[in-house]
Design an enzyme around this catalytic site. Sequence first.
Site, PDB file in Angstrom:
ATOM      1  CB  CYS A 330      -1.014  -0.007   1.118  1.00 33.86           C
ATOM      2  SG  CYS A 330      -2.464   1.167   0.947  1.00 33.86           S
ATOM      3  CG  HIS A 427      -3.309  -3.648   3.652  1.00 33.95           C
ATOM      4  ND1 HIS A 427      -2.166  -3.093   4.132  1.00 33.95           N
ATOM      5  CD2 HIS A 427      -3.967  -2.491   2.934  1.00 33.95           C
ATOM      6  CE1 HIS A 427      -2.166  -1.881   4.059  1.00 33.95           C
ATOM      7  NE2 HIS A 427      -3.125  -1.539   3.411  1.00 33.95           N
TER       8      HIS A 427
END
Length: 480
Positions: A330, A427
């Site tokens: 991310c 994630h």
Amino acid sequence: MTALMIQGTGSNVGKSMLVAGLCRAARRRGLSVAPFKPQNMSNNAAVTADGGEIGRAQALQALACELPPHTDMNPVLLKPETDTGAQVVVQGKRLTSTRARDYPHLKPRLMAAVQESFARLRAAHDLVIVEGAGSPAEVNLRRNDIANMGFACAADVPVVLAGDIDRGGVIAQIVGTQAVLSEEDNAMIAGFLINRFRGDPSLFDDGYALIADRTGWPGFGVLPWFPDAWKLPAEDALDIGAPERSGGLHVVCLALSRIANFDDLDPLAQEEGVRLTMLGPGRAIPGDADVVILPGSKSTRGDLAFLRAQGWDVDLAAHIRRGGHALGICGGYQMLGRSVADPDGIEGAPGTDPGLGLLEIDTVMTGDKRLTETRAVHAATGTGFHGYEIHIGRSDGPDRARPFATVGPRPEGAVSANGRVCGSYLHGMFRDDAFRAAWLAGFGVQAAGRYDASVETVLDALARHMETHLDIGGLLGLAR
């Protein structure tokens, strides 16, 4: 239909774990139970089935209740972006960003959302177990409070006050809290308990009796230290209790100042063949690191500056030259690229900063946040896995021709030409046992764990631990 609230004498006294254990204990007794935290401050968020986000601790508590996470379980989530400001997420969606000094003016508006979410949970379940935030002893914040006594009084929910004896001074913690609270707020407290006692709990009998005598509150027990607590997803990055190991694959995670969704690392910490180091500021990246992970961040450009201030950009470049590997997740993925642009000032002052230049991609921050659970296939191994996305920004560039994964027909992430630097917006990938095994196999490590099964086992053990040492029947009997 009933509710009980656990408040603490301070931050990080174990409220989240106590609520998770109570939730599982109540569920084991056949009750329909749900967790609730009116206001949480954390950059560790979970994506919910209804397309929002809540604090990771409430997602764990939902698991303890055998429920899918829902935005009603944490209607107000504050995600710090700077030392003095935070993004405000209400019922799963971003409302605004605000400075700390301006936040109190929002609270009356937020209380309506808090009460609305609480009412829905209360109507749907036999019991709601509520977690406070920080401490009710912060009486300077009592006006317009929605997190502790302000909520308890408004919703008429009895409170049990938890003190952390491991910190020392637990008598003063509890007695002092009573001393500073108003008469109205003290009337909401139905008892106390002691958390994290190391050794023989009977050694605290006199202190326990003193607290009961000085406050007039009944005690519900002394809970000994629960050694497997580190195996549960952590609310704070400093709580990632990776065991000390002398060998194995050395994975180093850069503990960024605005680190987010760091529970990505929890499954790696439990693997016997992995040595996980959470690298704090002022420490160089070790020369024996095999993989450096750049985790998520709530402020990508801010953490790029933080990373450079530690000299980690130089260390990371040297690590790659030595043949080491890097994985950005991310915000960490965005940092690995050539540039990060925020033309509208979504995460801070408008502008563009150079990235680390280890991936041929460029990122532009956009106002829309992507929140979704995702099924992907790892390009290098062909292994399917589940993850989730929770980010702003779009990344593109030549290295996207070598994706980290595919999501349906869509390429996801990027891999450098030499194959040693990877980035992904996904994630939670390491929670997937098949992916974790395939990823570790690429480094010659055999995975041994079943992560989700391990968390379930620990939650059951925590419930039994609390049943043994606390008056669970008495606690649940307080709920109204």
